[in-house]
Design an enzyme around this catalytic site. Structure first.
Site, PDB file in Angstrom:
ATOM      1  N   ASP A  50       0.845  -1.183   0.000  1.00 33.24           N
ATOM      2  CA  ASP A  50       0.000   0.000   0.000  1.00 33.24           C
ATOM      3  C   ASP A  50       0.896   1.254   0.000  1.00 33.24           C
ATOM      4  O   ASP A  50       2.111   1.151   0.205  1.00 33.24           O
ATOM      5  CB  ASP A  50      -0.845  -0.062   1.294  1.00 33.24           C
ATOM      6  CG  ASP A  50      -1.895   1.032   1.336  1.00 33.24           C
ATOM      7  OD1 ASP A  50      -2.281   1.566   0.284  1.00 33.24           O
ATOM      8  OD2 ASP A  50      -2.336   1.353   2.466  1.00 33.24           O
ATOM      9  N   GLU A  68      -0.405   4.936   1.225  1.00 34.62           N
ATOM     10  CA  GLU A  68      -0.718   5.789   2.377  1.00 34.62           C
ATOM     11  C   GLU A  68      -0.742   4.963   3.663  1.00 34.62           C
ATOM     12  O   GLU A  68      -1.338   3.894   3.707  1.00 34.62           O
ATOM     13  CB  GLU A  68      -2.082   6.455   2.182  1.00 34.62           C
ATOM     14  CG  GLU A  68      -2.083   7.459   1.037  1.00 34.62           C
ATOM     15  CD  GLU A  68      -3.483   7.976   0.733  1.00 34.62           C
ATOM     16  OE1 GLU A  68      -4.145   8.462   1.659  1.00 34.62           O
ATOM     17  OE2 GLU A  68      -3.909   7.880  -0.429  1.00 34.62           O
ATOM     18  N   LYS A  87      -6.623  -4.155  -6.028  1.00 36.32           N
ATOM     19  CA  LYS A  87      -5.436  -4.576  -5.266  1.00 36.32           C
ATOM     20  C   LYS A  87      -5.258  -6.093  -5.338  1.00 36.32           C
ATOM     21  O   LYS A  87      -4.151  -6.595  -5.557  1.00 36.32           O
ATOM     22  CB  LYS A  87      -5.560  -4.142  -3.807  1.00 36.32           C
ATOM     23  CG  LYS A  87      -5.481  -2.625  -3.632  1.00 36.32           C
ATOM     24  CD  LYS A  87      -5.035  -2.253  -2.226  1.00 36.32           C
ATOM     25  CE  LYS A  87      -4.947  -0.744  -2.072  1.00 36.32           C
ATOM     26  NZ  LYS A  87      -4.026  -0.348  -1.001  1.00 36.32           N
ATOM     27  N   ASP A  96      -2.117  -1.339   5.519  1.00 36.27           N
ATOM     28  CA  ASP A  96      -2.514  -0.960   6.877  1.00 36.27           C
ATOM     29  C   ASP A  96      -4.016  -0.955   7.115  1.00 36.27           C
ATOM     30  O   ASP A  96      -4.449  -0.737   8.248  1.00 36.27           O
ATOM     31  CB  ASP A  96      -1.956   0.426   7.230  1.00 36.27           C
ATOM     32  CG  ASP A  96      -2.684   1.539   6.488  1.00 36.27           C
ATOM     33  OD1 ASP A  96      -3.167   1.276   5.351  1.00 36.27           O
ATOM     34  OD2 ASP A  96      -2.783   2.653   7.019  1.00 36.27           O
TER      35      ASP A  96
END
Lengths: 202, 202
Positions: B7, B9, B133, B152
């Site tokens: 990822d 951010e 994703k 996250d």
């Protein structure tokens, strides 16, 4: 949204084995798939010659590290990394490619790998998969990317055929004769000019 | 042979919209998927707010360019580019991510894109695909790579579930509670320690 796949040798860097042969003075390492058509036979032959001369992976890497990218290659690779999804797709081995990829500031590289023993001798190699170049284009298309591919030789053709747009970059005459359907581009300036309209705004 | 998907951010850079809200002083831009669950609704809301404030893409990019990567992120990304096939997989838009990806020295980024009119106004967005994703992990696995993924938050879970090895990196407590099956890692040192044995020699 677009993605770009390119070959490594002949596009960004000189032919590795011809240079390894020149720099080591080992004549027997100069053969390529143009001389020995069967890739497995060729690689087993190269590994045998390396062993005969007592050359370990590290020795070959040191020789490869003295090979320089083609003029303008680092700048063009740097531009591609900024404006698109850029993947170098090669039939070489990650261990051989690394000293060259480093000089291109580490673009993402999909290729094969070597089998190296604990003493650092090359004992074999592992192909990532069959049709490895073509499959990269298929994978990127499965992610909904329009794929533009370029390469210089026969082992790039399946990748070019699978792409949405494909270019022969600085190919030998026989490749051009056998695949007249692909546009032929000879330098990075021309390549950039070709790519820009295909990138559009995305 | 392995590949790593991460990822953006929360892993390499701070949350973009919270920072854009802070830096522009526009309170209404601070909402995230934690506040407005429907992503399409959230994005259409953000685009409306930008329009109300007369903010063009370039204005937002200038704000985003002042956001700094997390401490140690450029070094860790640089290492990953050298030792594996490293792809940043994000639900953000390439136009917003670019000023941050630049500070990470341009790792390969797979994400969505904005629709921008001729005056530079953001008028909409184009998702690359559904399950974007997860599909990146599937694509890399189709290339015979063992995939290690980390992220996250909730939008990373399908990517983590599809990977051969998966990590929650610095996640909020509710994500940990909901997905106790994933190991949790809190900093880059720990992450490197986890990754090294998985990389083996390949």
């Amino acid at each position: 949204m677009h993605a770009v796949c390119s070959d490594l040798e002949g596009v960004w860097v000189p032919e590795v084995w011809i240079n390894v042969s020149l720099k080591t003075g080992i004549e027997d390492l100069k053969y390529t798939t143009r001389d020995i058509k069967d890739y497995d036979e060729l690689m087993r032959y190269r590994i045998k010659i390396l062993k005969q001369h007592g050359l370990k992976l590290k020795d070959i890497q040191n020789v490869i590290a003295t090979i320089r990218p083609l003029d303008g290659a680092p700048e063009m690779v740097s531009w591609l990394k900024k404006v698109t999804r850029f993947i170098v797709v090669s039939d070489t081995f990650v261990e051989f490619a690394s000293p060259l990829i480093q000089q291109l500031d580490w673009p993402t590289l999909f290729c094969h790998s070597l089998v190296v023993d604990e003493e650092g001798n090359i004992t074999g190699y592992a192909l990532r998969q069959k049709d490895s170049k073509k499959k990269v284009v298929q994978a990127l298309r499965s992610l909904n990317y329009q794929v533009i591919a370029f390469g210089d030789s026969y082992n790039d053709i399946s990748m070019l055929q699978e792409a949405d747009n494909a270019i022969l970059y600085n190919p030998p005459e026989n490749v051009v004769d056998d695949y007249p359907q692909f546009p032929v581009i000879h330098d990075y300036t021309e390549l950039k000019k070709y790519l820009l309209p295909h990138f559009g705004t995305g």
